[in-house]
Scaffold this motif. Structure first.
Motif, PDB file in Angstrom:
ATOM      1  N   ARG A  28       0.822  -1.213   0.000  1.00  0.00           N
ATOM      2  CA  ARG A  28       0.000   0.000   0.000  1.00  0.00           C
ATOM      3  C   ARG A  28       0.854   1.260   0.000  1.00  0.00           C
ATOM      4  O   ARG A  28       0.545   2.203  -0.729  1.00  0.00           O
ATOM      5  N   PRO A  29       1.962   1.309   0.776  1.00  0.00           N
ATOM      6  CA  PRO A  29       2.800   2.512   0.704  1.00  0.00           C
ATOM      7  C   PRO A  29       3.346   2.785  -0.699  1.00  0.00           C
ATOM      8  O   PRO A  29       3.435   3.937  -1.119  1.00  0.00           O
ATOM      9  N   SER A  30       3.688   1.725  -1.444  1.00  0.00           N
ATOM     10  CA  SER A  30       4.160   1.916  -2.819  1.00  0.00           C
ATOM     11  C   SER A  30       3.058   2.532  -3.669  1.00  0.00           C
ATOM     12  O   SER A  30       3.290   3.471  -4.428  1.00  0.00           O
ATOM     13  N   LEU A  31       1.857   2.006  -3.540  1.00  0.00           N
ATOM     14  CA  LEU A  31       0.741   2.523  -4.321  1.00  0.00           C
ATOM     15  C   LEU A  31       0.433   3.968  -3.945  1.00  0.00           C
ATOM     16  O   LEU A  31       0.210   4.808  -4.821  1.00  0.00           O
ATOM     17  N   TYR A  32       0.447   4.287  -2.657  1.00  0.00           N
ATOM     18  CA  TYR A  32       0.253   5.679  -2.240  1.00  0.00           C
ATOM     19  C   TYR A  32       1.333   6.589  -2.821  1.00  0.00           C
ATOM     20  O   TYR A  32       1.061   7.714  -3.236  1.00  0.00           O
ATOM     21  N   HIS A  33       2.562   6.092  -2.849  1.00  0.00           N
ATOM     22  CA  HIS A  33       3.668   6.869  -3.415  1.00  0.00           C
ATOM     23  C   HIS A  33       3.427   7.146  -4.902  1.00  0.00           C
ATOM     24  O   HIS A  33       3.593   8.275  -5.369  1.00  0.00           O
ATOM     25  N   TRP A  34       3.021   6.127  -5.653  1.00  0.00           N
ATOM     26  CA  TRP A  34       2.743   6.311  -7.083  1.00  0.00           C
ATOM     27  C   TRP A  34       1.587   7.274  -7.302  1.00  0.00           C
ATOM     28  O   TRP A  34       1.625   8.088  -8.221  1.00  0.00           O
ATOM     29  N   LEU A  35       0.571   7.190  -6.453  1.00  0.00           N
ATOM     30  CA  LEU A  35      -0.566   8.115  -6.567  1.00  0.00           C
ATOM     31  C   LEU A  35      -0.120   9.557  -6.335  1.00  0.00           C
ATOM     32  O   LEU A  35      -0.531  10.469  -7.054  1.00  0.00           O
ATOM     33  N   LYS A  36       0.738   9.746  -5.343  1.00  0.00           N
ATOM     34  CA  LYS A  36       1.248  11.097  -5.053  1.00  0.00           C
ATOM     35  C   LYS A  36       2.061  11.622  -6.239  1.00  0.00           C
ATOM     36  O   LYS A  36       1.882  12.768  -6.665  1.00  0.00           O
ATOM     37  N   LEU A  37       2.941  10.789  -6.773  1.00  0.00           N
ATOM     38  CA  LEU A  37       3.739  11.203  -7.929  1.00  0.00           C
ATOM     39  C   LEU A  37       2.855  11.509  -9.134  1.00  0.00           C
ATOM     40  O   LEU A  37       3.071  12.506  -9.837  1.00  0.00           O
ATOM     41  N   ALA A  38       1.859  10.661  -9.374  1.00  0.00           N
ATOM     42  CA  ALA A  38       0.958  10.877 -10.501  1.00  0.00           C
ATOM     43  C   ALA A  38       0.189  12.179 -10.337  1.00  0.00           C
ATOM     44  O   ALA A  38       0.020  12.942 -11.303  1.00  0.00           O
ATOM     45  N   ASP A  39      -0.271  12.470  -9.131  1.00  0.00           N
ATOM     46  CA  ASP A  39      -0.960  13.741  -8.868  1.00  0.00           C
ATOM     47  C   ASP A  39      -0.050  14.925  -9.166  1.00  0.00           C
ATOM     48  O   ASP A  39      -0.469  15.906  -9.785  1.00  0.00           O
ATOM     49  N   GLU A  40       1.204  14.852  -8.718  1.00  0.00           N
ATOM     50  CA  GLU A  40       2.151  15.955  -8.930  1.00  0.00           C
ATOM     51  C   GLU A  40       2.418  16.176 -10.417  1.00  0.00           C
ATOM     52  O   GLU A  40       2.416  17.314 -10.891  1.00  0.00           O
ATOM     53  N   VAL A  41       2.661  15.095 -11.147  1.00  0.00           N
ATOM     54  CA  VAL A  41       2.954  15.194 -12.579  1.00  0.00           C
ATOM     55  C   VAL A  41       1.732  15.717 -13.338  1.00  0.00           C
ATOM     56  O   VAL A  41       1.852  16.576 -14.213  1.00  0.00           O
ATOM     57  N   LEU A  42       0.568  15.206 -12.986  1.00  0.00           N
ATOM     58  CA  LEU A  42      -0.655  15.645 -13.655  1.00  0.00           C
ATOM     59  C   LEU A  42      -0.933  17.111 -13.378  1.00  0.00           C
ATOM     60  O   LEU A  42      -1.265  17.878 -14.294  1.00  0.00           O
TER      61      LEU A  42
END
Length: 69
Positions: free
Chosen positions: A36-50
């Motif tokens: 779950r921490p990996s997925l949360y990390h990817w979500l945060k990165l995706a939000d920032e890039v978007l």
């Protein structure tokens, strides 16, 4: 059982699924066999890039890279 490294396309699919499915992060993490921490990390990165991409004016900067995911 340990976690495996996902391809960028798989990470993107997991992020999209986490954004769209009501079952939540835990279910998506189980489906893709990631933490779950990996997925949360990817979500945060995706939000920032978007957000960065949506703030840009057309033709001014190169498109952001999704390589962080």
């Amino acid at each position: 059982m340990g976690y495996r490294e996902l391809l960028p396309q798989e990470k993107l699919a997991a992020v999209k699924e986490a954004w769209s499915l009501p079952r939540g992060i835990a279910g998506v993490a189980r489906k893709y066999n990631v933490s779950r921490p990996s997925l949360y990390h990817w979500l945060k990165l995706a939000d920032e890039v978007l957000l960065e991409a949506l703030n840009e004016r057309p033709g001014r900067k190169p498109k952001p890279s999704m390589e962080k995911l």
